[in-house]
Design an enzyme around this catalytic site. Structure first.
Site, PDB file in Angstrom:
ATOM      1  N   ASP A   1      84.324  35.100 -45.167  1.00  8.46           N
ATOM      2  CA  ASP A   1      85.434  34.390 -45.812  1.00  8.46           C
ATOM      3  C   ASP A   1      86.404  33.822 -44.792  1.00  8.46           C
ATOM      4  O   ASP A   1      87.083  32.833 -45.060  1.00  8.46           O
ATOM      5  CB  ASP A   1      86.172  35.311 -46.782  1.00  8.46           C
ATOM      6  CG  ASP A   1      85.483  35.273 -48.125  1.00  8.46           C
ATOM      7  OD1 ASP A   1      84.348  35.778 -48.199  1.00  8.46           O
ATOM      8  OD2 ASP A   1      86.040  34.700 -49.072  1.00  8.46           O
TER       9      ASP A   1
ATOM     10  N   ASN B   1      84.660  39.652 -44.535  1.00  7.11           N
ATOM     11  CA  ASN B   1      83.656  39.357 -45.561  1.00  7.11           C
ATOM     12  C   ASN B   1      83.751  40.427 -46.638  1.00  7.11           C
ATOM     13  O   ASN B   1      84.531  41.391 -46.515  1.00  7.11           O
ATOM     14  CB  ASN B   1      82.251  39.292 -44.951  1.00  7.11           C
ATOM     15  CG  ASN B   1      81.231  38.718 -45.928  1.00  7.11           C
ATOM     16  OD1 ASN B   1      81.485  37.707 -46.585  1.00  7.11           O
ATOM     17  ND2 ASN B   1      80.088  39.375 -46.078  1.00  7.11           N
TER      18      ASN B   1
ATOM     19  N   GLY C   1      83.013  32.776 -53.761  1.00  3.72           N
ATOM     20  CA  GLY C   1      82.329  32.442 -52.513  1.00  3.72           C
ATOM     21  C   GLY C   1      83.201  31.405 -51.806  1.00  3.72           C
ATOM     22  O   GLY C   1      83.546  30.372 -52.413  1.00  3.72           O
TER      23      GLY C   1
HETATM   24  O1  MRU Z   1      84.808  37.801 -53.741  1.00  6.11           O
HETATM   25  P1  MRU Z   1      83.755  36.772 -53.494  1.00  6.11           P
HETATM   26  O2  MRU Z   1      82.564  36.912 -54.378  1.00  6.11           O
HETATM   27  O3  MRU Z   1      84.338  35.380 -53.514  1.00  6.11           O
HETATM   28  O4  MRU Z   1      83.279  37.064 -52.017  1.00  6.11           O
HETATM   29  C1  MRU Z   1      82.304  36.250 -51.437  1.00  6.11           C
HETATM   30  C2  MRU Z   1      81.884  36.709 -50.088  1.00  6.11           C
HETATM   31  O5  MRU Z   1      82.359  37.682 -49.569  1.00  6.11           O
HETATM   32  C3  MRU Z   1      80.893  35.855 -49.375  1.00  6.11           C
HETATM   33  O6  MRU Z   1      80.114  36.632 -48.516  1.00  6.11           O
HETATM   34  C4  MRU Z   1      81.629  34.785 -48.549  1.00  6.11           C
HETATM   35  O7  MRU Z   1      82.560  34.093 -49.330  1.00  6.11           O
HETATM   36  C5  MRU Z   1      80.694  33.816 -47.949  1.00  6.11           C
HETATM   37  S1  MRU Z   1      79.905  32.821 -49.187  1.00  6.11           S
HETATM   38  C6  MRU Z   1      78.991  31.614 -48.470  1.00  6.11           C
END
Ligand code: MRU
Length: 352
Positions: free
Chosen positions: A234, A244, A46
């Site tokens: 992201d 995202n 995240g």
């Molecule tokens: O691969 P991840 O689990 O790190 O991806 C996370 C996401 O895509 C979330 O939607 C994004 O980081 C926002 S979290 C507040």
């Protein structure tokens, strides 16, 4: 509130998100290499949580330096190692830029004092992230109506941040205000952040949640079972194009087709003003094994060709509004995001 990551004087502790929801196991990191590996392996994930972990990683790294002769080179090496972990998460680079700046501002100090200011900055980044999320929730909750059934993708809750969450924070704030909100959580293949993490968080908060597989959203929208979509991000380019979790773009296209609002909730650190549009956002490619396997078991031919982009880009035209801690931005984002940053600069100046 759920413990995502905590500073413990000479180490950090984080909940191992790979093991949830079956096991609540905590992992300790004692140097920046362990933190970098935890980010790469998605013990912590995240974008905002990655940023906080990286800042703590830098603090652990400098704590290990004993001799102040080559401190600057060593500090740079620590930051460079952490930069190589997850390329799409803007918050990672934002936090590391801040850690670089605090070093520059304090470079004349004795090593022990320098260490203290670096640790303080990392702890500030963690604390501010929680405050920021609460503000995102404050602005976003008015966009949700009593009785809404909200679709969300991936995990954007307390686990994806230092606490509270971005898109899940908006849902949480509306629910806490007394609105009857129910959530549809996309399972989010390949790593199942929706099924494993979002459902776990929402159940703990007693917010009604229904799990669906990623290919069910269109059918549910057609049936009128979804009224709103809220996701995190992201990285967002200047024009509002949004990176995202893979699958977000598909949901956005479906939402537009069905006339449903599609909201993106982010801290302003996620907005990358150096990028004009989404095609410039680096998209992380992850291992083929993640797609070939389900729950740790190979479900296909062991050597079949695989694509595994971890994120996709939703063009700004599909986004109804971007919710930030400074307020809600509407299209055209080129203009509204610019205004937001001008306001942010003015507020910083006033507080000095
Ligand atoms: O691969 P991840 O689990 O790190 O991806 C996370 C996401 O895509 C979330 O939607 C994004 O980081 C926002 S979290 C507040």
């Amino acid at each position: 509130m759920l413990p995502t990551i905590k500073w413990k004087k000479d180490h950090i502790v984080m909940i191992d998100q790979r093991k949830l929801p079956e096991e609540e196991v905590y992992v300790e990191c004692r140097d920046h290499i362990q933190v970098a590996e935890a980010i790469e392996k998605m013990v912590i994930r995240g974008a905002p949580a990655i940023g906080v972990a990286a800042a703590f990683g830098v603090a652990l790294g400098i704590l290990k330096i004993e001799d102040d002769k080559h401190v600057e080179e060593e500090y740079s090496r620590i930051i460079q190692r952490l930069e190589r972990t997850r390329p799409t998460a803007r918050n990672l680079f934002w936090a590391l830029e801040r850690m670089r700046k605090i070093f520059e501002e304090n470079r004349g100090l004795a090593l022990s004092r320098l260490k203290q200011s670096i640790i303080k900055e990392a702890v500030n980044i963690e604390r501010e992230d929680i405050e920021t999320n609460r503000k995102i929730g404050h602005w976003g909750k008015s966009l949700l109506q009593d009785g809404d059934s909200v679709l969300t993708h991936c995990n954007t809750g307390a686990l994806a941040t230092a606490g509270y969450g971005t898109a899940l924070g908006v849902i949480r704030a509306a629910f806490q205000e007394g609105k009857r909100i129910s959530v549809y959580a996309d399972e989010t293949r390949p790593l199942l952040q929706g099924a494993r993490l979002t459902c776990w968080e929402l159940e703990k908060e007693k917010i009604p949640v229904t799990l669906i597989t990623d290919n069910m959203a269109g059918y549910l929208m057609q049936k009128g079972m979804i009224s709103t979509v809220v996701v995190g991000a992201d990285r967002i380019a200047r024009n509002g194009d949004t990176a995202n979790k893979i699958g977000t773009y598909t949901v956005a296209v479906l939402a537009k087709e069905h006339g449903l609002p599609f909201y993106v909730a982010v801290p302003t650190q996620t907005i990358d003003v150096t990028l004009a549009e989404g095609s410039e956002i680096p998209v992380e490619e992850r291992s083929a094994q993640e797609v070939r396997e389900f729950g740790g078991r190979c479900v296909t031919l062991p050597r079949v060709n695989v694509e595994n982009p971890a994120f996709d880009i939703t063009p700004a035209a599909y986004i109804t509004a971007i919710i930030t801690e400074k307020g809600v931005c509407r299209p055209p984002y080129e203009k509204s995001l610019k205004e937001l940053f001008k306001r942010k600069k003015r507020m910083k100046k006033d507080s000095v």
